[in-house]
Design a protein around this motif. Sequence first.
Motif, PDB file in Angstrom:
ATOM      1  N   SER A  29       0.843  -1.194   0.000  1.00 56.09           N
ATOM      2  CA  SER A  29       0.000   0.000   0.000  1.00 56.09           C
ATOM      3  C   SER A  29       0.877   1.241   0.000  1.00 56.09           C
ATOM      4  O   SER A  29       2.005   1.224   0.474  1.00 56.09           O
ATOM      5  CB  SER A  29      -0.951  -0.002   1.195  1.00 56.09           C
ATOM      6  N   LEU A  30       0.315   2.318  -0.543  1.00 55.71           N
ATOM      7  CA  LEU A  30       1.002   3.607  -0.603  1.00 55.71           C
ATOM      8  C   LEU A  30       0.206   4.604   0.226  1.00 55.71           C
ATOM      9  O   LEU A  30      -1.018   4.668   0.115  1.00 55.71           O
ATOM     10  CB  LEU A  30       1.097   4.088  -2.057  1.00 55.71           C
ATOM     11  N   HIS A  31       0.920   5.370   1.056  1.00 57.72           N
ATOM     12  CA  HIS A  31       0.302   6.325   1.964  1.00 57.72           C
ATOM     13  C   HIS A  31       1.019   7.677   1.870  1.00 57.72           C
ATOM     14  O   HIS A  31       2.211   7.721   1.563  1.00 57.72           O
ATOM     15  CB  HIS A  31       0.417   5.844   3.419  1.00 57.72           C
ATOM     16  N   ARG A  32       0.288   8.762   2.187  1.00 58.02           N
ATOM     17  CA  ARG A  32       0.896  10.091   2.281  1.00 58.02           C
ATOM     18  C   ARG A  32       0.545  10.651   3.655  1.00 58.02           C
ATOM     19  O   ARG A  32      -0.582  10.528   4.122  1.00 58.02           O
ATOM     20  CB  ARG A  32       0.392  11.021   1.190  1.00 58.02           C
ATOM     21  N   LEU A  33       1.522  11.308   4.284  1.00 56.07           N
ATOM     22  CA  LEU A  33       1.314  11.898   5.609  1.00 56.07           C
ATOM     23  C   LEU A  33       0.571  13.225   5.486  1.00 56.07           C
ATOM     24  O   LEU A  33       0.966  14.095   4.711  1.00 56.07           O
ATOM     25  CB  LEU A  33       2.660  12.127   6.304  1.00 56.07           C
ATOM     26  N   ASP A  34      -0.508  13.361   6.250  1.00 57.07           N
ATOM     27  CA  ASP A  34      -1.189  14.648   6.381  1.00 57.07           C
ATOM     28  C   ASP A  34      -0.383  15.431   7.410  1.00 57.07           C
ATOM     29  O   ASP A  34      -0.412  15.113   8.604  1.00 57.07           O
ATOM     30  CB  ASP A  34      -2.631  14.448   6.855  1.00 57.07           C
ATOM     31  N   SER A  35       0.361  16.436   6.969  1.00 62.32           N
ATOM     32  CA  SER A  35       1.304  17.140   7.839  1.00 62.32           C
ATOM     33  C   SER A  35       0.612  17.997   8.903  1.00 62.32           C
ATOM     34  O   SER A  35       1.230  18.359   9.893  1.00 62.32           O
ATOM     35  CB  SER A  35       2.262  17.990   7.015  1.00 62.32           C
ATOM     36  N   ARG A  71       4.070   0.405   2.315  1.00 66.24           N
ATOM     37  CA  ARG A  71       4.006  -0.703   3.273  1.00 66.24           C
ATOM     38  C   ARG A  71       3.921  -2.002   2.481  1.00 66.24           C
ATOM     39  O   ARG A  71       2.999  -2.204   1.685  1.00 66.24           O
ATOM     40  CB  ARG A  71       2.806  -0.560   4.191  1.00 66.24           C
ATOM     41  N   PHE A  72       4.899  -2.869   2.705  1.00 62.36           N
ATOM     42  CA  PHE A  72       4.991  -4.158   2.034  1.00 62.36           C
ATOM     43  C   PHE A  72       4.584  -5.252   3.029  1.00 62.36           C
ATOM     44  O   PHE A  72       5.145  -5.322   4.126  1.00 62.36           O
ATOM     45  CB  PHE A  72       6.421  -4.409   1.565  1.00 62.36           C
ATOM     46  N   GLU A  73       3.644  -6.088   2.652  1.00 63.12           N
ATOM     47  CA  GLU A  73       3.136  -7.143   3.537  1.00 63.12           C
ATOM     48  C   GLU A  73       4.023  -8.389   3.420  1.00 63.12           C
ATOM     49  O   GLU A  73       3.631  -9.414   2.877  1.00 63.12           O
ATOM     50  CB  GLU A  73       1.670  -7.439   3.218  1.00 63.12           C
ATOM     51  N   THR A  74       5.212  -8.274   3.970  1.00 65.95           N
ATOM     52  CA  THR A  74       6.221  -9.327   3.839  1.00 65.95           C
ATOM     53  C   THR A  74       5.844 -10.606   4.587  1.00 65.95           C
ATOM     54  O   THR A  74       6.093 -11.706   4.092  1.00 65.95           O
ATOM     55  CB  THR A  74       7.586  -8.818   4.331  1.00 65.95           C
ATOM     56  N   GLY A  75       5.253 -10.473   5.763  1.00 62.43           N
ATOM     57  CA  GLY A  75       4.879 -11.659   6.536  1.00 62.43           C
ATOM     58  C   GLY A  75       3.884 -12.533   5.797  1.00 62.43           C
ATOM     59  O   GLY A  75       4.040 -13.758   5.734  1.00 62.43           O
ATOM     60  N   SER A  76       2.877 -11.907   5.219  1.00 66.56           N
ATOM     61  CA  SER A  76       1.870 -12.659   4.455  1.00 66.56           C
ATOM     62  C   SER A  76       2.495 -13.315   3.231  1.00 66.56           C
ATOM     63  O   SER A  76       2.144 -14.447   2.871  1.00 66.56           O
ATOM     64  CB  SER A  76       0.740 -11.724   4.010  1.00 66.56           C
ATOM     65  N   TYR A  77       3.417 -12.596   2.589  1.00 69.77           N
ATOM     66  CA  TYR A  77       4.109 -13.151   1.418  1.00 69.77           C
ATOM     67  C   TYR A  77       4.836 -14.443   1.802  1.00 69.77           C
ATOM     68  O   TYR A  77       4.693 -15.476   1.127  1.00 69.77           O
ATOM     69  CB  TYR A  77       5.099 -12.129   0.851  1.00 69.77           C
ATOM     70  N   TRP A  78       5.625 -14.393   2.874  1.00 68.47           N
ATOM     71  CA  TRP A  78       6.386 -15.580   3.275  1.00 68.47           C
ATOM     72  C   TRP A  78       5.457 -16.714   3.711  1.00 68.47           C
ATOM     73  O   TRP A  78       5.747 -17.888   3.460  1.00 68.47           O
ATOM     74  CB  TRP A  78       7.378 -15.234   4.381  1.00 68.47           C
ATOM     75  N   GLN A  79       4.333 -16.368   4.352  1.00 67.09           N
ATOM     76  CA  GLN A  79       3.372 -17.406   4.763  1.00 67.09           C
ATOM     77  C   GLN A  79       2.839 -18.174   3.562  1.00 67.09           C
ATOM     78  O   GLN A  79       2.650 -19.392   3.651  1.00 67.09           O
ATOM     79  CB  GLN A  79       2.212 -16.786   5.537  1.00 67.09           C
ATOM     80  N   THR A  80       2.600 -17.462   2.457  1.00 69.91           N
ATOM     81  CA  THR A  80       2.109 -18.162   1.260  1.00 69.91           C
ATOM     82  C   THR A  80       3.139 -19.142   0.721  1.00 69.91           C
ATOM     83  O   THR A  80       2.790 -20.071  -0.004  1.00 69.91           O
ATOM     84  CB  THR A  80       1.705 -17.183   0.133  1.00 69.91           C
ATOM     85  N   LEU A  81       4.405 -18.938   1.085  1.00 67.56           N
ATOM     86  CA  LEU A  81       5.471 -19.861   0.676  1.00 67.56           C
ATOM     87  C   LEU A  81       5.744 -20.918   1.746  1.00 67.56           C
ATOM     88  O   LEU A  81       6.699 -21.687   1.638  1.00 67.56           O
ATOM     89  CB  LEU A  81       6.758 -19.073   0.377  1.00 67.56           C
TER      90      LEU A  81
END
Length: 120
Positions: A29-35, A71-81
């Motif tokens: 996901s891509l996010h922008r900070l509301d300053s 934000r990269f969902e690395t945990g879910s990625y590894w779980q699929t493997l």
Amino acid sequence: MAAAAESSPLSTHVLNTADGVPAARMALSLHRLDSKLMIWNMLNVGTTNEDGRCPGLITRETFTPGMYKMRFETGSYWQTLGQTSFYPYVEVVFTISDPVQKFHIPLLMSLFSYSTYRGS
């Protein structure tokens, strides 16, 4: 979609360095900070393709100066493997001061480490 991907000023590429392959089908996901409010606003979600890329994250028109995070969902990625990762997710925070430029955010990861840099 191809035209939107080509014109996107922001791109990413995720590599599974443990297996020496692109990290396909990883949610991000891509996010922008509301300053003013100091909260993150989600701009887009996506999934990496078979090459580990996620084209079309943002349009040039909506890409403005500010602080962003991917934000990269690395945990879910590894779980699929069938594996368990030390990091449940990876957030890469970066500042854009000149949105006319092209920005590339690569993520190199294994089960117990990751690195990133500003690519071109």
